[in-house]
Structures are given as C-alpha cells and as structure tokens.
Design a protein around this motif. Structure first.
Motif, PDB file in Angstrom:
ATOM      1  N   CYS A  12      83.254   4.758  24.380  1.00 37.95           N
ATOM      2  CA  CYS A  12      82.854   3.475  24.972  1.00 37.95           C
ATOM      3  C   CYS A  12      83.226   2.290  24.074  1.00 37.95           C
ATOM      4  N   ALA A  13      83.330   1.149  24.711  1.00 40.52           N
ATOM      5  CA  ALA A  13      83.665  -0.099  24.018  1.00 40.52           C
ATOM      6  C   ALA A  13      82.658  -0.430  22.908  1.00 40.52           C
ATOM      7  N   GLU A  14      81.381  -0.219  23.199  1.00 37.45           N
ATOM      8  CA  GLU A  14      80.336  -0.587  22.236  1.00 37.45           C
ATOM      9  C   GLU A  14      80.477   0.209  20.944  1.00 37.45           C
ATOM     10  N   PHE A  70      87.640   1.492  34.996  1.00 44.03           N
ATOM     11  CA  PHE A  70      86.477   0.669  34.677  1.00 44.03           C
ATOM     12  C   PHE A  70      86.678   0.177  33.244  1.00 44.03           C
ATOM     13  N   SER A  92      89.118   6.048  34.903  1.00 39.47           N
ATOM     14  CA  SER A  92      87.996   5.466  35.655  1.00 39.47           C
ATOM     15  C   SER A  92      88.348   4.112  36.255  1.00 39.47           C
ATOM     16  N   THR A 152      76.860  -4.729  32.918  1.00 37.37           N
ATOM     17  CA  THR A 152      76.916  -3.296  32.597  1.00 37.37           C
ATOM     18  C   THR A 152      76.012  -2.991  31.406  1.00 37.37           C
ATOM     19  N   PRO A 153      74.964  -2.209  31.608  1.00 39.58           N
ATOM     20  CA  PRO A 153      74.120  -1.837  30.468  1.00 39.58           C
ATOM     21  C   PRO A 153      74.777  -0.720  29.654  1.00 39.58           C
ATOM     22  N   PRO A 154      74.507  -0.673  28.363  1.00 40.26           N
ATOM     23  CA  PRO A 154      75.125   0.363  27.523  1.00 40.26           C
ATOM     24  C   PRO A 154      74.598   1.758  27.834  1.00 40.26           C
ATOM     25  N   CYS A 155      75.453   2.761  27.695  1.00 45.29           N
ATOM     26  CA  CYS A 155      75.048   4.148  27.959  1.00 45.29           C
ATOM     27  C   CYS A 155      74.123   4.659  26.857  1.00 45.29           C
ATOM     28  N   VAL A 178      85.894  -1.878  29.970  1.00 43.64           N
ATOM     29  CA  VAL A 178      84.720  -2.425  29.273  1.00 43.64           C
ATOM     30  C   VAL A 178      85.171  -3.019  27.942  1.00 43.64           C
ATOM     31  N   GLU A 193      89.940   5.791  26.950  1.00 42.38           N
ATOM     32  CA  GLU A 193      89.780   7.058  27.672  1.00 42.38           C
ATOM     33  C   GLU A 193      90.833   8.075  27.228  1.00 42.38           C
ATOM     34  N   ASN A 220      86.737   0.317  25.766  1.00 41.90           N
ATOM     35  CA  ASN A 220      86.678   1.750  26.002  1.00 41.90           C
ATOM     36  C   ASN A 220      88.086   2.326  25.924  1.00 41.90           C
ATOM     37  N   THR A 239      86.835  10.518  25.583  1.00 37.61           N
ATOM     38  CA  THR A 239      86.671   9.072  25.829  1.00 37.61           C
ATOM     39  C   THR A 239      85.597   8.477  24.928  1.00 37.61           C
TER      40      THR A 239
HETATM   41  N1  THU Z   1      81.812   2.736  29.342  1.00 38.40           N
HETATM   42  C1  THU Z   1      81.751   1.878  28.274  1.00 38.40           C
HETATM   43  O1  THU Z   1      82.752   1.655  27.591  1.00 38.40           O
HETATM   44  N2  THU Z   1      80.569   1.291  27.997  1.00 38.40           N
HETATM   45  C2  THU Z   1      79.455   1.382  28.786  1.00 38.40           C
HETATM   46  O2  THU Z   1      78.442   0.763  28.467  1.00 38.40           O
HETATM   47  C3  THU Z   1      79.472   2.212  29.992  1.00 38.40           C
HETATM   48  C4  THU Z   1      80.656   3.083  30.146  1.00 38.40           C
HETATM   49  C5  THU Z   1      83.107   3.320  29.700  1.00 38.40           C
HETATM   50  C6  THU Z   1      83.283   4.778  29.423  1.00 38.40           C
HETATM   51  C7  THU Z   1      84.358   5.151  30.423  1.00 38.40           C
HETATM   52  O3  THU Z   1      85.622   4.852  29.879  1.00 38.40           O
HETATM   53  C8  THU Z   1      84.129   4.204  31.589  1.00 38.40           C
HETATM   54  O4  THU Z   1      83.314   3.153  31.081  1.00 38.40           O
HETATM   55  C9  THU Z   1      83.456   4.846  32.774  1.00 38.40           C
HETATM   56  O5  THU Z   1      82.298   5.513  32.404  1.00 38.40           O
END
Ligand code: THU
Length: 134
Positions: free
Chosen positions: A54-56, A25, A23, A88-91, A27, A45, A43, A52
């Motif tokens: 997420c960082a949180e 992207f 991505s 960036t808000p958490p998923c 985090v 991947e 994060n 994958t």
């Molecule tokens: N991602 C996070 O680590 N935390 C978030 O709050 C949003 C998304 C990561 C997951 C994936 O590796 C990338 O961002 C794109 O979705």
C-alpha cells in the motif's frame, strides 16, 4: 494547517505514479514527520498479488529507512477505476504499521468533495504493540 494546500497538491500529483495495473485503484500517501520532513508513497502492485504494498506503508518505510520514526500526520488520496476520488481509509496492515511508530498521528483522508481528519487512535483502538511481547 500551514502548508496543507501544498501537501495536498503534491499528494494528488504523486497519485499518477501509482503502479496498480491489477486493481486500477491508484493510491498515494504523503507523510509529514514531527521534524517537518515529507515522504510520499504510492501503492505498488505485483502479478503475484500478495506482493503488493500500500501507498501508506511505502511512505512510512521510506521515512524509517532514512532515520525518521516520529510522524505528525499522513494524507491519503485515491483514484478509482472510473477516475473518481472518494476518501479511502487505510487498511489494517497500514494502521498496524502506523501505531508501531506514532500512536498519536493524524490521518487525513482527502477526496474531491470531502476531507476527513481523524487519527490513528480512533482508527486503531485496543491495539497490539510491543508491550505484549513480554
Ligand atoms: N491500497 C492502498 O494503497 N492503501 C489503502 O489504504 C487501501 C488499499 C491499495 C492496495 C492495492 O494496490 C489497491 O489499493 C487495491 O486494494
């Protein structure tokens, strides 16, 4: 908040450790426990995209695996493919994991030109938890 500058500096530093070749992207998250300990996460991947995480959740799972389950706050920071740092808000998955442990934790979204302080109660109202598992 005391030590916030230090936390945000660590949060930004750790962002470089993100593994996001798909991505682009990146985090990072920094979790502060109620006992004052900190745990970071990025994060991670996978070529099989569903693998994958997420960082949180990395930060939270690190803490839980070391016996910490009560969280005061989590900071979140991201770098997009163009090098921008927008908030960036958490998923949804990460919100669900947060409420599992600390239904009143603060969530602080850090960007380069703004910082939004909210909490998991606001982000995840009408939540599912163990009270439904009767
Ligand atoms: N991602 C996070 O680590 N935390 C978030 O709050 C949003 C998304 C990561 C997951 C994936 O590796 C990338 O961002 C794109 O979705």
């Amino acid at each position: 908040m005391e030590r916030e500058k230090e936390y945000i500096s660590i949060l930004k530093e750790v962002n470089q450790k993100s593994y996001a070749p798909y991505s682009n992207f990146k985090v990072s998250a920094l979790l502060v426990t109620k006992s004052g300990k900190i745990y970071t996460g990025v994060n991670v991947e996978n070529a099989s995209y569903g693998g994958t995480i997420c960082a949180e959740r990395v930060a939270i799972f690190k803490a839980v695996s070391e016996g910490e389950k009560e969280f005061d706050r989590i900071y979140i920071y991201s770098t997009d493919k163009d090098g921008n740092h927008k908030i960036t808000p958490p998923c949804g998955f990460c919100r669900q994991v947060m409420v599992e442990f600390s239904k009143d934790m603060k969530v602080i979204l850090v960007g380069d030109s703004e910082k939004v302080e909210t909490d998991i109660k606001t982000l995840q109202p009408y939540l599912f938890d163990d009270s439904y598992l009767v």
